[in-house]
Every structure is written in C-alpha cells, then in structure tokens.
Write an enzyme that holds these catalytic residues in place. Structure first.
Site, short mmCIF file in Angstrom:
data_model
loop_
_atom_site.label_atom_id
_atom_site.label_comp_id
_atom_site.label_asym_id
_atom_site.label_seq_id
_atom_site.Cartn_x
_atom_site.Cartn_y
_atom_site.Cartn_z
N TYR A 128 33.08 -17.83 35.73
CA TYR A 128 32.04 -18.74 36.21
C TYR A 128 30.69 -18.02 36.32
CZ TYR A 128 28.91 -21.08 39.34
OH TYR A 128 27.78 -21.62 39.87
N ASP A 181 32.74 -24.17 38.12
CA ASP A 181 33.13 -23.83 39.49
C ASP A 181 33.88 -25.01 40.11
OD1 ASP A 181 31.14 -25.70 39.96
OD2 ASP A 181 30.00 -24.43 41.34
N GLU A 197 24.45 -16.32 42.63
CA GLU A 197 25.81 -16.79 42.38
C GLU A 197 26.84 -15.99 43.18
OE1 GLU A 197 26.58 -19.48 41.14
OE2 GLU A 197 24.84 -20.04 39.94
#
Length: 347
Positions: A117, A135, A34
């Site tokens: 997020y 996101d 991520e």
C-alpha cells in the site's frame, strides 16, 4: 460495471480535504504521512507531521537523527517500529539512491517498513506511476460497490479486489484516483456506522446499496483474543527526578523509557517495596500511595496496570536505571503512550 473513475474524480476534486502532504506531495512527505497514518487518524497525525518535518526536513536528516530524538519526535503516535523502520529505510535511501526515494514501485517495496500500500501511494501520488494503493478504505469501498462477501483480510480476496481497482484506474491520473478512493472510504463509505450513500458519487452503481447489504460489508476475519498481562509499576521520585529505565532494543516498546515495572506480575505494596530494596534502592520509611488502575491495549496484548507512587531520599540510581527530571521527561526521554494514565504524575 461502468467505469467509475470520471464520477469519482469529479467528486474528489470538489470535496477532498486540504492536507499538507496533498498540497506538497513530494515523495518524502507522502511517505512520512502514510507511515504516520497507519492506525492513526488524520486529525491526530497533523501536529506530529508538522513537528517531524520541522526537525527533519529531508531524508538525509532523518537518516542522521539520533535514536532518542527520533523516539521523542514520535512520542504519542505509538507503534514505534514504524519510525525505526522509517529511519532504516532512510539510511538505505541515502546509501543507494543519493537521499531521494526511487521512482520505482519494486524498489520502494524493497525498503524496510514499506508494504504494497505505502509503495503504491508513493509511486502513484508522487511519481504518477499507474500502480494500486489499496488500504482498508479502498477494500471497504469495493466490497460494497460489488456487494462482495469475501473476507478482505484474506490475501486471495485482497488480490482480487486489487485487480478490480486497477480495472477502473485511469493511468494518467493514477495518484488522484487512488487518493479519491481512500477519501471516499474515509468520508462517505465510512467504517463505523452507516455509509453516507446520499453523498456518494457511486451510489447509483453500488450493488450493496441496491441489495441493502452495506451494513454487513466488508467481511473480516474474527480477531484473535488478546493476551491479558498484569503489570505493576512503581513511580519512584527523589530530588533528582523519577527512576526510569530503557526497555530492551527488541520486543514490545523497544528502546523506549518506562518507570520501574514488573510485567506478568500483580504485586502488593509490601512486595513492591521488597523488590525496590532488592534493586539496591533505600526506600527508608517511604509511605507508598496506590496508583489508579489503568489499562493499555496493544495489538495482541492488553496490559492491566496497578502500582504505587513513593518519594525517597537523594541517592544513586540502581544499575540499569537513571533519575530523570520532569524537564528531561518532557524533552528528552520518550515515554510511550502505554503510560498515558500516569503521565500527569510524571510530567
């Protein structure tokens, strides 16, 4: 609007991409992916992801990594503050949680570089916690799904969209649901060009599709104009290699290496030679060659680069500089992507 999760999950299980951090969604793997995927495409990230994990297979290894090696592993991905925060968080995780990420959304959110997020992605995908992971892809999907003209960069709008996302989330499949929304935004409800509505499992309930407004959504705030900064470089080569210096530990490209350069200045060749002499460098009768003009765009700044390339006789490096061989530049010194146009000359 009817519950969208059954159709969405069915589509996801049939169409999802096989990605290493999906096949092995351990917390460290999801976290690393991520962070790498922020502002970077999946196809560009994968080679870095494999190389990074080979060198630093777990959080204690990341925490203990030497800074120069860490920067070299990240070289080419850009936004180096991401990897510095990654290591800061790894050190805290080792100190506070025995080297394992905590299965707690609030605790994840408290770590350096982990926002809402990323915390939601780790918590839902790795730990199965029923939390949102919203996101840009998810915001775009819900903007079109609800035909909502709200400006998605505004905190209040994002909060309202997140509440809608959670209305549809099945708690027992939170991670799959969050990934399905991200995947739908990446593959079908795409950011550039027309969405592929014919392939969308939610097409029948999509209000923007019904209204013909998909091209206008989502609404974003207009970006602020970037500051234009002239930059003059000198690629100075001697038998010992190229003259490079490390940037300050704070600010733009913090801690990375660069050729000799002057920011906010466009210098002529004679001025460059005079500056090099002032550094204590003996340029002798060197005949500089002009470098091709290049530019690099940062988030809020645009560098317009020009400069010279020259060879000099063997000599000591001026204070604050080192001579770096091509091999050292390839393997040890992290050169940021800002100098991509000149890397063929350096490497």
């Amino acid at each position: 609007m009817e519950n969208i999760s059954p159709a969405l999950l069915e589509w996801f299980y049939k169409n999802r991409r096989s990605l290493p951090f999906r096949e092995d969604p351990t917390p460290y793997h999801v976290w690393l992916s991520e962070v790498m995927l922020q502002q970077t495409r999946v196809s560009a990230v994968l080679p870095y992801y494999y190389r990074f994990l080979e060198a630093l297979p777990d959080i204690p290894a990341l925490a203990a990594c030497e800074e120069e090696k860490l920067h070299k592993l990240w070289e080419g991905l850009g936004y180096y503050s991401r990897v510095r925060n990654l290591q800061k968080a790894a050190k805290l995780v080792c100190a506070q949680y025995g080297g394992q990420l905590p299965a707690d959304y609030a605790a994840l959110l408290a770590l350096p570089g982990i926002g809402e997020y990323t915390a939601g992605a780790i918590a839902s995908i790795s730990f199965g916690l029923p939390v949102p992971a919203v996101d840009g892809n998810v915001l775009r999907v819900f903007s079109r799904l609800y035909n909502d003209p709200g400006v998605i960069t505004e905190p209040a709008v994002k909060k309202a969209f997140t509440a809608r996302v959670m209305e549809h989330q099945p708690p027992e499949k939170a991670g799959d649901y969050n990934q399905a929304l991200m995947e739908l935004g990446a593959l079908v409800c795409v950011p550039n060009g027309a969405p592929l509505c014919g392939q969308c499992p939610l097409a029948e309930v999509c209000r923007a599709r019904a209204a013909g407004t998909t091209a206008q959504l989502p609404q974003k705030a207009k970006p602020k104009p970037r500051k234009i900064v002239p930059v003059t470089l000198a690629l100075v080569e001697s038998p010992a290699g190229f003259l490079v210096q490390q940037r300050p530990q704070k600010g733009l490209l913090a801690g990375l290496w660069q050729p000799v350069l002057w920011e906010d200045e466009h210098l002529l060749q004679a001025e460059v030679l005079a500056r090099l002499t002032a550094l204590g460098l003996d340029t002798g009768t060197a005949a500089p060659a002009a470098l091709p003009a290049a530019k690099h765009i940062f988030t809020h700044i645009e560098w317009l680069m020009s400069g010279v390339q020259l060879r000099v006789a063997a000599q000591s490096a001026p204070a604050g500089y080192v001579w770096a061989s091509r091999e050292q530049l390839r393997t040890a010194y992290a050169l940021p992507g800002a100098f991509r146009a000149y890397k063929p000359l350096l490497l």
